[in-house]
Write a protein that holds these residues in place. Structure first.
Motif, mmCIF file in Angstrom:
data_model
loop_
_atom_site.group_PDB
_atom_site.id
_atom_site.type_symbol
_atom_site.label_atom_id
_atom_site.label_comp_id
_atom_site.label_asym_id
_atom_site.label_seq_id
_atom_site.Cartn_x
_atom_site.Cartn_y
_atom_site.Cartn_z
ATOM 1 N N CYS A 165 16.593 44.506 -11.443
ATOM 2 C CA CYS A 165 15.474 45.003 -10.507
ATOM 3 C C CYS A 165 14.055 44.677 -10.860
ATOM 4 C CB CYS A 165 15.513 46.649 -10.515
ATOM 5 S SG CYS A 165 17.024 47.352 -10.294
ATOM 6 N N GLU B 154 11.213 47.070 -7.267
ATOM 7 C CA GLU B 154 12.246 47.565 -5.970
ATOM 8 C C GLU B 154 12.090 48.957 -5.631
ATOM 9 O OE1 GLU B 154 13.644 45.377 -4.399
ATOM 10 O OE2 GLU B 154 14.656 43.787 -5.752
ATOM 11 N N LEU C 14 15.623 50.877 -4.401
ATOM 12 C CA LEU C 14 16.315 51.473 -5.255
ATOM 13 C C LEU C 14 16.603 53.138 -4.720
ATOM 14 C CD1 LEU C 14 15.525 51.110 -9.071
ATOM 15 C CD2 LEU C 14 17.707 50.625 -7.838
ATOM 16 N N PHE D 233 20.839 49.405 -14.707
ATOM 17 C CA PHE D 233 19.835 48.773 -14.260
ATOM 18 C C PHE D 233 19.136 48.266 -15.206
ATOM 19 C CE2 PHE D 233 20.111 52.453 -11.187
ATOM 20 C CZ PHE D 233 20.637 52.048 -10.059
ATOM 21 N N ASN E 236 15.399 46.930 -15.693
ATOM 22 C CA ASN E 236 13.781 46.710 -15.089
ATOM 23 C C ASN E 236 13.212 45.596 -15.635
ATOM 24 O OD1 ASN E 236 11.505 47.214 -13.839
ATOM 25 N ND2 ASN E 236 10.925 48.461 -15.706
ATOM 26 N N SER F 31 8.881 45.171 -13.763
ATOM 27 C CA SER F 31 8.321 45.604 -12.585
ATOM 28 C C SER F 31 6.803 46.292 -12.800
ATOM 29 C CB SER F 31 9.134 46.762 -11.851
ATOM 30 O OG SER F 31 10.285 46.299 -11.678
ATOM 31 N N THR G 16 9.585 51.088 -10.271
ATOM 32 C CA THR G 16 11.001 51.144 -10.460
ATOM 33 C C THR G 16 11.404 51.635 -11.756
ATOM 34 O OG1 THR G 16 10.735 48.960 -9.425
ATOM 35 C CG2 THR G 16 12.495 49.224 -10.604
ATOM 36 N N HIS H 272 14.646 36.627 -13.018
ATOM 37 C CA HIS H 272 16.040 36.974 -12.613
ATOM 38 C C HIS H 272 17.256 36.989 -13.467
ATOM 39 C CE1 HIS H 272 19.611 36.924 -9.267
ATOM 40 N NE2 HIS H 272 19.538 38.139 -9.908
ATOM 41 N N ASP I 102 22.956 42.388 -6.891
ATOM 42 C CA ASP I 102 21.413 42.449 -6.604
ATOM 43 C C ASP I 102 21.208 44.001 -6.413
ATOM 44 O OD1 ASP I 102 21.189 39.942 -7.281
ATOM 45 O OD2 ASP I 102 20.655 39.178 -5.096
ATOM 46 N N CYS I 103 20.157 44.372 -6.424
ATOM 47 C CA CYS I 103 19.906 45.822 -6.011
ATOM 48 C C CYS I 103 19.378 46.216 -4.696
ATOM 49 C CB CYS I 103 18.847 46.579 -7.174
ATOM 50 S SG CYS I 103 17.287 46.247 -6.581
ATOM 51 N N ASP I 104 19.374 44.923 -3.792
ATOM 52 C CA ASP I 104 18.813 45.326 -2.694
ATOM 53 C C ASP I 104 19.686 45.453 -1.409
ATOM 54 O OD1 ASP I 104 20.053 42.617 -2.303
ATOM 55 O OD2 ASP I 104 17.892 41.613 -2.168
#
Ligand code: UDP
Ligand code: MG
Length: 316
Positions: free
Chosen positions: A11, A14, A18, A46, A48, A51, A55, A80, A102-104
Protein backbone atom coordinates in the motif's frame (compact mmCIF):
# COMPACT_ATOMS: atom_id res chain seq x y z
CA UNK A 1 -7.54 -27.97 8.85
CA UNK A 2 -6.67 -25.99 5.74
CA UNK A 3 -3.35 -24.22 5.11
CA UNK A 4 -2.42 -20.89 6.68
CA UNK A 5 -2.93 -18.23 4.01
CA UNK A 6 -1.37 -14.78 4.08
CA UNK A 7 -2.75 -12.16 1.72
CA UNK A 8 0.16 -9.80 1.07
CA UNK A 9 -0.93 -6.31 0.08
CA UNK A 10 1.46 -3.44 -0.69
CA UNK A 11 0.00 0.00 0.00
CA UNK A 12 1.37 3.38 -0.98
CA UNK A 13 -0.70 6.47 -0.16
CA UNK A 14 -3.93 4.51 -0.17
CA UNK A 15 -5.92 6.22 2.59
CA UNK A 16 -8.82 6.72 0.18
CA UNK A 17 -8.82 3.06 -0.85
CA UNK A 18 -8.01 0.99 2.25
CA UNK A 19 -11.18 1.66 4.27
CA UNK A 20 -13.17 0.42 1.28
CA UNK A 21 -11.15 -2.61 0.24
CA UNK A 22 -9.88 -3.92 3.62
CA UNK A 23 -13.38 -5.19 4.64
CA UNK A 24 -13.63 -7.01 1.30
CA UNK A 25 -10.36 -8.84 1.95
CA UNK A 26 -11.53 -9.71 5.48
CA UNK A 27 -14.88 -10.93 4.23
CA UNK A 28 -13.12 -13.27 1.81
CA UNK A 29 -10.74 -14.52 4.49
CA UNK A 30 -13.62 -15.18 6.90
CA UNK A 31 -15.61 -17.09 4.30
CA UNK A 32 -12.60 -19.26 3.51
CA UNK A 33 -11.93 -19.89 7.21
CA UNK A 34 -15.58 -20.77 7.89
CA UNK A 35 -15.71 -23.24 5.01
CA UNK A 36 -12.52 -24.87 6.32
CA UNK A 37 -10.56 -24.03 3.16
CA UNK A 38 -7.89 -22.20 5.16
CA UNK A 39 -6.70 -22.09 8.75
CA UNK A 40 -7.97 -19.60 11.32
CA UNK A 41 -4.34 -18.45 11.68
CA UNK A 42 -4.56 -16.86 8.21
CA UNK A 43 -3.86 -13.13 7.95
CA UNK A 44 -4.19 -10.09 5.75
CA UNK A 45 -0.71 -8.58 5.76
CA UNK A 46 -0.52 -4.97 4.62
CA UNK A 47 2.86 -3.53 3.70
CA UNK A 48 2.97 0.22 4.11
CA UNK A 49 5.48 1.39 1.51
CA UNK A 50 6.53 4.65 3.16
CA UNK A 51 3.19 6.34 2.56
CA UNK A 52 3.01 10.06 3.24
CA UNK A 53 -0.68 10.00 4.14
CA UNK A 54 -2.58 8.13 6.88
CA UNK A 55 -2.20 4.65 5.40
CA UNK A 56 -0.15 3.30 8.33
CA UNK A 57 -2.53 4.78 10.92
CA UNK A 58 -5.40 3.03 9.12
CA UNK A 59 -3.49 -0.27 9.10
CA UNK A 60 -2.68 -0.13 12.83
CA UNK A 61 -6.30 0.78 13.61
CA UNK A 62 -7.50 -2.19 11.53
CA UNK A 63 -5.12 -4.58 13.32
CA UNK A 64 -6.55 -3.49 16.69
CA UNK A 65 -10.07 -3.97 15.39
CA UNK A 66 -9.58 -7.50 14.09
CA UNK A 67 -6.68 -9.92 14.71
CA UNK A 68 -6.79 -11.12 11.12
CA UNK A 69 -5.39 -7.79 9.96
CA UNK A 70 -1.64 -7.29 10.35
CA UNK A 71 0.89 -4.92 8.89
CA UNK A 72 4.51 -3.99 8.48
CA UNK A 73 5.79 -0.56 7.61
CA UNK A 74 8.89 0.19 5.55
CA UNK A 75 11.25 2.96 6.59
CA UNK A 76 10.53 4.87 3.37
CA UNK A 77 9.03 4.41 -0.08
CA UNK A 78 10.96 1.56 -1.71
CA UNK A 79 8.70 0.89 -4.68
CA UNK A 80 5.98 -1.65 -5.33
CA UNK A 81 8.28 -4.61 -6.08
CA UNK A 82 10.41 -4.15 -2.96
CA UNK A 83 7.35 -3.62 -0.76
CA UNK A 84 5.83 -6.80 -2.10
CA UNK A 85 9.05 -8.72 -1.52
CA UNK A 86 9.23 -7.41 2.06
CA UNK A 87 5.71 -8.70 2.72
CA UNK A 88 6.35 -12.08 1.12
CA UNK A 89 9.60 -12.61 3.00
CA UNK A 90 7.91 -11.63 6.26
CA UNK A 91 5.04 -14.04 5.57
CA UNK A 92 7.13 -16.97 4.32
CA UNK A 93 7.94 -18.46 7.71
CA UNK A 94 4.52 -17.72 9.21
CA UNK A 95 2.29 -19.40 6.67
CA UNK A 96 1.91 -22.24 4.17
CA UNK A 97 0.84 -20.14 1.22
CA UNK A 98 0.66 -16.46 0.20
CA UNK A 99 -1.40 -14.56 -2.31
CA UNK A 100 -0.11 -11.14 -3.35
CA UNK A 101 -2.73 -8.66 -4.46
CA UNK A 102 -2.99 -4.88 -5.00
CA UNK A 103 -4.94 -2.96 -2.42
CA UNK A 104 -6.98 -0.86 -4.84
CA UNK A 105 -9.67 -3.46 -5.53
CA UNK A 106 -8.62 -3.91 -9.17
CA UNK A 107 -7.82 -7.59 -8.81
CA UNK A 108 -10.90 -9.73 -8.23
CA UNK A 109 -10.47 -11.24 -4.76
CA UNK A 110 -12.77 -14.14 -5.67
CA UNK A 111 -10.04 -15.60 -7.87
CA UNK A 112 -8.33 -16.64 -4.62
CA UNK A 113 -10.75 -19.61 -4.44
CA UNK A 114 -9.53 -20.94 -7.77
CA UNK A 115 -5.91 -20.23 -6.84
CA UNK A 116 -6.30 -22.23 -3.62
CA UNK A 117 -7.81 -25.18 -5.44
CA UNK A 118 -4.85 -25.15 -7.86
CA UNK A 119 -2.54 -25.03 -4.85
CA UNK A 120 -4.30 -28.02 -3.34
CA UNK A 121 -3.89 -29.84 -6.64
CA UNK A 122 -0.13 -29.40 -6.26
CA UNK A 123 0.85 -26.06 -7.83
CA UNK A 124 3.45 -24.07 -5.92
CA UNK A 125 2.86 -20.93 -8.00
CA UNK A 126 -0.47 -19.86 -9.45
CA UNK A 127 -0.51 -16.83 -11.74
CA UNK A 128 -3.56 -14.60 -11.84
CA UNK A 129 -4.07 -13.64 -15.48
CA UNK A 130 -6.35 -10.82 -16.62
CA UNK A 131 -9.12 -12.03 -18.80
CA UNK A 132 -9.67 -8.68 -20.46
CA UNK A 133 -8.32 -5.17 -20.16
CA UNK A 134 -11.62 -3.43 -20.72
CA UNK A 135 -11.26 -1.42 -17.51
CA UNK A 136 -7.90 0.02 -18.60
CA UNK A 137 -7.52 3.11 -20.74
CA UNK A 138 -6.68 2.67 -24.42
CA UNK A 139 -3.16 3.88 -23.70
CA UNK A 140 -2.55 1.56 -20.74
CA UNK A 141 -3.95 -1.43 -22.62
CA UNK A 142 -1.75 -0.96 -25.67
CA UNK A 143 1.37 0.10 -23.84
CA UNK A 144 1.00 -3.06 -21.73
CA UNK A 145 0.66 -5.18 -24.87
CA UNK A 146 3.83 -3.61 -26.31
CA UNK A 147 5.55 -4.15 -22.96
CA UNK A 148 4.93 -7.92 -22.93
CA UNK A 149 5.82 -8.24 -26.61
CA UNK A 150 9.15 -6.48 -26.14
CA UNK A 151 9.93 -8.37 -22.95
CA UNK A 152 9.51 -11.72 -24.62
CA UNK A 153 11.53 -10.59 -27.61
CA UNK A 154 14.29 -9.41 -25.33
CA UNK A 155 14.52 -12.73 -23.57
CA UNK A 156 12.45 -12.23 -20.41
CA UNK A 157 10.12 -15.12 -19.75
CA UNK A 158 6.83 -13.64 -18.53
CA UNK A 159 3.27 -14.84 -18.20
CA UNK A 160 1.15 -12.75 -20.57
CA UNK A 161 -1.20 -10.32 -18.80
CA UNK A 162 -0.07 -11.39 -15.36
CA UNK A 163 0.83 -8.58 -12.95
CA UNK A 164 1.54 -9.37 -9.33
CA UNK A 165 -1.68 -11.14 -8.37
CA UNK A 166 -0.10 -14.48 -7.61
CA UNK A 167 -0.22 -17.41 -5.22
CA UNK A 168 3.13 -18.67 -3.95
CA UNK A 169 3.68 -21.54 -1.53
CA UNK A 170 6.14 -21.10 1.33
CA UNK A 171 8.41 -23.57 -0.49
CA UNK A 172 8.46 -21.34 -3.60
CA UNK A 173 9.10 -18.28 -1.41
CA UNK A 174 11.96 -20.05 0.32
CA UNK A 175 13.46 -20.63 -3.14
CA UNK A 176 12.77 -17.01 -4.13
CA UNK A 177 14.62 -15.79 -1.05
CA UNK A 178 17.78 -17.40 -2.48
CA UNK A 179 17.68 -14.89 -5.37
CA UNK A 180 19.93 -12.22 -3.94
CA UNK A 181 19.63 -9.59 -6.67
CA UNK A 182 18.89 -6.03 -5.67
CA UNK A 183 17.08 -5.00 -8.87
CA UNK A 184 13.98 -7.09 -8.61
CA UNK A 185 11.17 -7.81 -11.02
CA UNK A 186 9.07 -10.42 -9.26
CA UNK A 187 6.77 -11.45 -12.09
CA UNK A 188 9.85 -12.29 -14.15
CA UNK A 189 11.60 -14.04 -11.26
CA UNK A 190 8.68 -16.29 -10.28
CA UNK A 191 8.99 -18.43 -13.45
CA UNK A 192 12.72 -18.81 -12.70
CA UNK A 193 11.89 -20.38 -9.34
CA UNK A 194 10.33 -23.31 -11.16
CA UNK A 195 8.07 -25.88 -9.42
CA UNK A 196 4.66 -26.81 -10.76
CA UNK A 197 2.66 -23.75 -11.75
CA UNK A 198 -0.72 -22.95 -13.24
CA UNK A 199 -2.81 -19.92 -14.20
CA UNK A 200 -6.20 -18.66 -13.15
CA UNK A 201 -8.25 -16.13 -15.14
CA UNK A 202 -9.91 -13.10 -13.55
CA UNK A 203 -11.47 -9.80 -14.55
CA UNK A 204 -9.51 -6.68 -13.77
CA UNK A 205 -11.70 -3.89 -12.44
CA UNK A 206 -11.30 -0.14 -12.06
CA UNK A 207 -9.59 1.29 -9.00
CA UNK A 208 -12.18 1.87 -6.22
CA UNK A 209 -10.62 5.26 -5.41
CA UNK A 210 -7.42 7.27 -5.73
CA UNK A 211 -5.25 7.17 -8.79
CA UNK A 212 -2.60 4.88 -10.21
CA UNK A 213 0.95 5.17 -8.89
CA UNK A 214 2.27 3.87 -12.18
CA UNK A 215 2.58 6.83 -14.52
CA UNK A 216 4.33 6.33 -17.87
CA UNK A 217 7.74 7.16 -16.39
CA UNK A 218 7.45 4.42 -13.72
CA UNK A 219 6.16 1.94 -16.30
CA UNK A 220 9.16 2.61 -18.53
CA UNK A 221 11.48 2.23 -15.53
CA UNK A 222 9.84 -1.10 -14.70
CA UNK A 223 10.21 -2.26 -18.31
CA UNK A 224 13.87 -1.25 -18.50
CA UNK A 225 14.49 -2.85 -15.13
CA UNK A 226 12.74 -6.03 -16.25
CA UNK A 227 14.93 -6.37 -19.32
CA UNK A 228 18.28 -5.37 -17.89
CA UNK A 229 17.76 -7.30 -14.64
CA UNK A 230 16.73 -10.57 -16.19
CA UNK A 231 18.30 -10.77 -19.62
CA UNK A 232 21.58 -10.02 -21.36
CA UNK A 233 20.05 -10.32 -24.80
CA UNK A 234 20.31 -6.54 -25.50
CA UNK A 235 24.10 -6.87 -25.17
CA UNK A 236 24.08 -9.78 -27.65
CA UNK A 237 21.96 -7.67 -29.99
CA UNK A 238 24.49 -4.86 -29.74
CA UNK A 239 27.29 -7.25 -30.60
CA UNK A 240 25.32 -8.51 -33.60
CA UNK A 241 24.61 -4.93 -34.61
CA UNK A 242 28.34 -4.16 -34.31
CA UNK A 243 29.13 -6.97 -36.76
CA UNK A 244 26.48 -5.70 -39.15
CA UNK A 245 27.91 -2.18 -39.02
CA UNK A 246 31.43 -3.54 -39.60
CA UNK A 247 30.19 -5.35 -42.67
CA UNK A 248 28.48 -2.21 -43.89
CA UNK A 249 31.66 -0.18 -43.34
CA UNK A 250 33.72 -2.74 -45.26
CA UNK A 251 31.32 -2.40 -48.19
CA UNK A 252 31.65 1.38 -47.90
CA UNK A 253 35.44 1.18 -48.03
CA UNK A 254 35.39 -1.09 -51.10
CA UNK A 255 32.91 1.23 -52.74
CA UNK A 256 35.03 4.33 -52.07
CA UNK A 257 38.20 2.64 -53.41
CA UNK A 258 36.41 1.57 -56.59
CA UNK A 259 34.96 5.06 -56.99
CA UNK A 260 38.44 6.53 -56.57
CA UNK A 261 39.93 4.36 -59.31
CA UNK A 262 37.05 5.06 -61.63
CA UNK A 263 37.86 8.74 -60.84
CA UNK A 264 34.26 9.50 -60.25
CA UNK A 265 34.76 10.95 -56.75
CA UNK A 266 32.26 13.69 -56.10
CA UNK A 267 31.74 16.08 -53.21
CA UNK A 268 29.43 13.83 -51.18
CA UNK A 269 28.90 16.09 -48.21
CA UNK A 270 25.33 15.01 -47.50
CA UNK A 271 26.06 11.31 -47.49
CA UNK A 272 29.06 11.75 -45.19
CA UNK A 273 27.06 13.81 -42.72
CA UNK A 274 24.24 11.26 -42.80
CA UNK A 275 26.63 8.39 -42.12
CA UNK A 276 28.36 10.26 -39.29
CA UNK A 277 25.03 11.10 -37.68
CA UNK A 278 23.76 7.56 -37.96
CA UNK A 279 26.83 5.95 -36.45
CA UNK A 280 27.11 8.67 -33.82
CA UNK A 281 23.57 7.91 -32.70
CA UNK A 282 24.02 4.15 -32.88
CA UNK A 283 27.20 4.32 -30.80
CA UNK A 284 25.65 6.45 -28.08
CA UNK A 285 22.64 4.15 -27.92
CA UNK A 286 24.83 1.08 -27.58
CA UNK A 287 27.01 2.71 -24.95
CA UNK A 288 23.82 3.68 -23.12
CA UNK A 289 22.56 0.09 -23.00
CA UNK A 290 25.93 -1.19 -21.86
CA UNK A 291 25.97 1.60 -19.29
CA UNK A 292 22.63 0.35 -17.94
CA UNK A 293 24.19 -3.03 -17.24
CA UNK A 294 27.29 -1.48 -15.66
CA UNK A 295 24.99 0.60 -13.47
CA UNK A 296 23.22 -2.60 -12.44
CA UNK A 297 26.52 -4.30 -11.60
CA UNK A 298 27.48 -1.26 -9.55
CA UNK A 299 24.24 -1.39 -7.58
CA UNK A 300 24.45 -5.16 -7.07
CA UNK A 301 28.02 -4.98 -5.74
CA UNK A 302 26.89 -2.53 -3.09
CA UNK A 303 24.60 -5.25 -1.78
CA UNK A 304 22.25 -2.76 -0.17
CA UNK A 305 19.19 -4.10 1.63
CA UNK A 306 16.19 -4.36 -0.64
CA UNK A 307 13.86 -3.06 2.05
CA UNK A 308 14.03 -1.93 5.66
CA UNK A 309 11.17 -2.62 8.03
CA UNK A 310 10.62 0.13 10.58
CA UNK A 311 7.47 -1.02 12.40
CA UNK A 312 5.15 -3.99 12.76
CA UNK A 313 1.65 -4.30 14.15
CA UNK A 314 1.49 -6.03 17.54
CA UNK A 315 -0.10 -9.24 16.26
CA UNK A 316 2.87 -10.16 14.07
N1 UDP B 1 2.44 0.57 -4.61
C1 UDP B 1 3.46 0.50 -3.65
N2 UDP B 1 4.57 1.31 -3.78
C2 UDP B 1 4.71 2.18 -4.83
C3 UDP B 1 3.69 2.21 -5.83
C4 UDP B 1 2.57 1.40 -5.68
O1 UDP B 1 3.36 -0.28 -2.69
O2 UDP B 1 5.73 2.89 -4.87
C5 UDP B 1 1.26 -0.31 -4.47
C6 UDP B 1 -0.10 0.38 -4.55
O3 UDP B 1 -0.52 0.85 -3.30
C7 UDP B 1 -1.00 -0.72 -5.10
C8 UDP B 1 -0.06 -1.53 -5.97
O4 UDP B 1 1.26 -1.21 -5.55
O5 UDP B 1 -1.52 -1.56 -4.08
C9 UDP B 1 -0.23 -1.26 -7.45
O6 UDP B 1 -0.12 0.12 -7.71
P1 UDP B 1 -1.14 0.94 -8.62
O7 UDP B 1 -2.55 0.48 -8.37
O8 UDP B 1 -0.88 2.38 -8.40
O9 UDP B 1 -0.66 0.51 -10.08
P2 UDP B 1 -1.54 0.11 -11.37
O10 UDP B 1 -2.62 -0.82 -10.88
O11 UDP B 1 -2.08 1.37 -11.89
O12 UDP B 1 -0.56 -0.56 -12.28
MG1 MG C 1 -3.92 -0.56 -9.43
Amino acid sequence: MGPILYLVIPCYNEEAVLPQTAPLFLEKLNTLILSGEISDKSRILFVNDGSRDNTWEIITALSKENPHYAGISLSRNMGHQNALLAGLMEAKSLCDVTVSIDCDGQDDINAVDKMLSEFKKGSDIVYGVRESRKSDTFFKRNSARLFYFLLNRLGVETVFNHADYRLMSSRALEALSKFKEVNIYLRGMAPMVGFKSSTVLYDRKKRVAGKSHYPLSKMLRLALNAVTSLSTRPIHLITAFGFFVMLLSACGIVWSIISYFLSSTVAGWASIVAIICFFGGAQILCIGVIGEYIGKIYMETKNRPRYIISQKTENL
